[in-house]
Write a protein that holds these residues in place. Structure first.
Motif, PDB file in Angstrom:
ATOM      1  N   SER A 150      77.043 -14.260  75.667  1.00 50.36           N
ATOM      2  CA  SER A 150      76.868 -13.303  76.748  1.00 50.36           C
ATOM      3  C   SER A 150      76.942 -11.886  76.193  1.00 50.36           C
ATOM      4  CB  SER A 150      77.934 -13.514  77.823  1.00 50.36           C
ATOM      5  OG  SER A 150      79.232 -13.345  77.280  1.00 50.36           O
ATOM      6  N   SER A 151      76.426 -10.935  76.953  1.00 51.96           N
ATOM      7  CA  SER A 151      76.320  -9.557  76.471  1.00 51.96           C
ATOM      8  C   SER A 151      77.670  -8.839  76.491  1.00 51.96           C
ATOM      9  CB  SER A 151      75.333  -8.779  77.339  1.00 51.96           C
ATOM     10  OG  SER A 151      75.329  -7.410  76.985  1.00 51.96           O
ATOM     11  N   PRO A 152      77.973  -8.051  75.439  1.00 50.99           N
ATOM     12  CA  PRO A 152      79.182  -7.223  75.436  1.00 50.99           C
ATOM     13  C   PRO A 152      78.921  -5.832  76.008  1.00 50.99           C
ATOM     14  CG  PRO A 152      78.156  -7.123  73.284  1.00 50.99           C
ATOM     15  CD  PRO A 152      77.281  -8.022  74.124  1.00 50.99           C
ATOM     16  N   ASP A 153      77.696  -5.574  76.488  1.00 49.15           N
ATOM     17  CA  ASP A 153      77.287  -4.220  76.874  1.00 49.15           C
ATOM     18  C   ASP A 153      78.026  -3.713  78.102  1.00 49.15           C
ATOM     19  OD1 ASP A 153      75.500  -4.486  74.831  1.00 49.15           O
ATOM     20  OD2 ASP A 153      73.701  -4.483  76.096  1.00 49.15           O
ATOM     21  N   ASP A 154      78.137  -2.403  78.179  1.00 53.78           N
ATOM     22  CA  ASP A 154      78.617  -1.740  79.381  1.00 53.78           C
ATOM     23  C   ASP A 154      77.477  -1.653  80.392  1.00 53.78           C
ATOM     24  OD1 ASP A 154      81.177  -1.305  78.340  1.00 53.78           O
ATOM     25  OD2 ASP A 154      80.537   0.561  77.360  1.00 53.78           O
ATOM     26  N   GLY A 199      75.043 -10.129  84.950  1.00 52.91           N
ATOM     27  CA  GLY A 199      75.659 -10.891  86.018  1.00 52.91           C
ATOM     28  C   GLY A 199      74.631 -11.588  86.868  1.00 52.91           C
ATOM     29  N   ALA A 200      75.118 -12.500  87.719  1.00 50.62           N
ATOM     30  CA  ALA A 200      74.265 -13.235  88.648  1.00 50.62           C
ATOM     31  C   ALA A 200      75.137 -13.716  89.795  1.00 50.62           C
ATOM     32  CB  ALA A 200      73.586 -14.412  87.962  1.00 50.62           C
ATOM     33  N   VAL A 201      74.537 -13.835  90.971  1.00 49.94           N
ATOM     34  CA  VAL A 201      75.277 -14.330  92.127  1.00 49.94           C
ATOM     35  C   VAL A 201      74.397 -15.315  92.885  1.00 49.94           C
ATOM     36  CG1 VAL A 201      74.521 -12.479  93.699  1.00 49.94           C
ATOM     37  CG2 VAL A 201      76.722 -13.652  94.096  1.00 49.94           C
ATOM     38  N   ALA A 220      79.469 -19.702  76.112  1.00 46.76           N
ATOM     39  CA  ALA A 220      78.791 -18.529  75.548  1.00 46.76           C
ATOM     40  C   ALA A 220      79.599 -17.251  75.720  1.00 46.76           C
ATOM     41  CB  ALA A 220      77.430 -18.354  76.213  1.00 46.76           C
ATOM     42  N   GLY A 221      80.761 -17.348  76.389  1.00 42.85           N
ATOM     43  CA  GLY A 221      81.608 -16.172  76.577  1.00 42.85           C
ATOM     44  C   GLY A 221      81.568 -15.574  77.964  1.00 42.85           C
ATOM     45  N   GLY A 222      80.736 -16.125  78.861  1.00 42.93           N
ATOM     46  CA  GLY A 222      80.640 -15.610  80.219  1.00 42.93           C
ATOM     47  C   GLY A 222      81.799 -16.062  81.086  1.00 42.93           C
ATOM     48  N   LYS A 223      81.884 -15.468  82.279  1.00 46.66           N
ATOM     49  CA  LYS A 223      82.988 -15.745  83.196  1.00 46.66           C
ATOM     50  C   LYS A 223      82.460 -16.090  84.581  1.00 46.66           C
ATOM     51  CE  LYS A 223      85.886 -14.660  79.966  1.00 46.66           C
ATOM     52  NZ  LYS A 223      86.650 -15.725  79.274  1.00 46.66           N
ATOM     53  N   LEU A 251      79.528 -13.501  85.366  1.00 45.69           N
ATOM     54  CA  LEU A 251      79.506 -12.220  84.662  1.00 45.69           C
ATOM     55  C   LEU A 251      79.516 -12.428  83.160  1.00 45.69           C
ATOM     56  CD1 LEU A 251      82.185 -10.433  86.862  1.00 45.69           C
ATOM     57  CD2 LEU A 251      79.706 -10.084  86.967  1.00 45.69           C
ATOM     58  N   SER A 252      78.978 -11.456  82.443  1.00 45.87           N
ATOM     59  CA  SER A 252      78.952 -11.545  80.990  1.00 45.87           C
ATOM     60  C   SER A 252      80.344 -11.401  80.396  1.00 45.87           C
ATOM     61  CB  SER A 252      78.024 -10.474  80.410  1.00 45.87           C
ATOM     62  OG  SER A 252      78.463  -9.180  80.785  1.00 45.87           O
ATOM     63  N   ARG A 253      81.232 -10.714  81.119  1.00 43.44           N
ATOM     64  CA  ARG A 253      82.622 -10.586  80.672  1.00 43.44           C
ATOM     65  C   ARG A 253      83.490 -10.237  81.877  1.00 43.44           C
ATOM     66  NH1 ARG A 253      83.438  -4.997  79.291  1.00 43.44           N
ATOM     67  NH2 ARG A 253      81.479  -3.829  79.448  1.00 43.44           N
ATOM     68  N   SER A 254      84.758 -10.605  81.808  1.00 40.73           N
ATOM     69  CA  SER A 254      85.650 -10.496  82.961  1.00 40.73           C
ATOM     70  C   SER A 254      85.880  -9.059  83.403  1.00 40.73           C
ATOM     71  CB  SER A 254      86.993 -11.165  82.644  1.00 40.73           C
ATOM     72  OG  SER A 254      87.586 -10.579  81.488  1.00 40.73           O
ATOM     73  N   GLU A 255      85.732  -8.081  82.483  1.00 38.15           N
ATOM     74  CA  GLU A 255      85.981  -6.684  82.829  1.00 38.15           C
ATOM     75  C   GLU A 255      85.018  -6.159  83.901  1.00 38.15           C
ATOM     76  OE1 GLU A 255      87.644  -7.432  78.801  1.00 38.15           O
ATOM     77  OE2 GLU A 255      85.752  -7.883  79.828  1.00 38.15           O
ATOM     78  N   LEU A 256      83.891  -6.827  84.084  1.00 33.27           N
ATOM     79  CA  LEU A 256      82.911  -6.369  85.069  1.00 33.27           C
ATOM     80  C   LEU A 256      83.226  -6.836  86.491  1.00 33.27           C
ATOM     81  CD1 LEU A 256      79.594  -6.952  83.077  1.00 33.27           C
ATOM     82  CD2 LEU A 256      80.934  -4.843  83.295  1.00 33.27           C
TER      83      LEU A 256
END
Length: 278
Positions: A150-154, A199-201, A220-223, A251-256
């Motif tokens: 998954s993407s680490p991008d902001d 992300g996706a919903v 892959a690292g997604g959440k 989401l690509s990472r939990s911070e989002l």
């Protein structure tokens, strides 16, 4: 355990390739009927469902099966396959090439392995997610045998976020990404797994839409963020999952989560609509 995972992967690849080859010949040529919930059903769905169930019974006779087309009660077995024989039936019938065959393997009700094959796109995804399962093996996810992440991008307005039809109403508010509607739940979530979307919903996914990608995307690292009070997993023996929507944010990472979760809360409410068809 390594030998077991190798056999699971080889089996999933062989079955989806064989079934996918036949479905590819029927792609865009079949007629569909409406199920009671308004979604589409074809003879191809039913044929693929029977082929996959039969293959599982022969290769893994002790494993349970839950599928979109036939078996909706989660069995009281240690291992269970959750199958969607054609995810994206509308695309399949209309000649749109984004549709796939999804197979998730659950251990004690939790997805630990997933395989999704998109015959026309020539993409096959698989992944392992063994966290807290007590099983031996490595987590990871792959597309056509190559690792995916998954993407680490902001956030930026040049990144993508995937919607479903019922979540399109969130566009009435400012949104931090460009949006896309793919029309196939598994592919929408896998776009997060390969780093193409942040992300996706989905408002009304069922358990067969989530089981395989639950393992792949997290590998892959997604959440995953459930938009209901409780997580969809573990599944409970004896429960009927045929009419149970499981609104989900990926989401690509939990911070989002702090950014996107407030924006998509209305999606959970739309999942209670009496018409749950795509």
């Amino acid at each position: 355990m390594e030998q077991f995972w190798s056999s699971v992967l080889a089996f999933s690849e062989e079955v989806t390739q064989q079934v996918g080859a036949i479905l590819s010949q029927q792609f865009g040529k079949v007629q569909a009927t409406n199920k009671p919930d308004g979604s589409l059903l074809t003879e191809s769905d039913q044929w693929a469902d029977e082929q996959i169930r039969s293959a599982i019974a022969q290769k893994f006779p002790d494993h349970g099966v839950l599928t979109e087309e036939t078996v909706h009660i989660f069995p009281d077995t240690e291992w269970c396959w959750v199958i969607d024989p054609i995810d994206g039936t509308t695309n399949f019938t209309r000649g749109i090439p984004v549709w796939g065959i999804s197979m998730g393997l659950l251990y004690q009700g939790e997805p630990v392995f997933g395989y999704v094959h998109f015959p026309i796109l020539q993409q096959s995804f698989h992944g392992f997610w063994l966290e807290n399962s007590g099983l031996e093996g490595e987590n990871g996810a792959y597309c056509n045998g190559q690792p995916i992440h998954s993407s680490p991008d902001d956030l930026s307005t040049n990144h993508l976020f995937s919607l479903c039809v019922r979540s399109a109403d969130i566009l009435g508010q400012p949104f931090p990404c460009k949006t896309r509607i793919v029309g196939v739940c598994t592919y929408s979530f896998l776009l997060v797994g390969i780093g193409a979307a942040l992300g996706a919903v989905e408002a009304i996914p069922k358990v067969w839409d989530l089981a395989a990608v639950w393992a792949i995307v997290q590998g892959a690292g997604g959440k995953f963020v459930s938009l209901t009070p409780t997580s969809p997993f573990p599944l409970q023996p004896g429960e009927d999952y045929g009419k149970k929507p499981l609104p989900t944010l990926v989401l690509s990472r939990s911070e989002l989560a702090s950014t996107f979760e407030p924006l998509v809360q209305s999606v959970a409410k739309s999942s209670n609509s009496p018409n749950l068809s795509y």
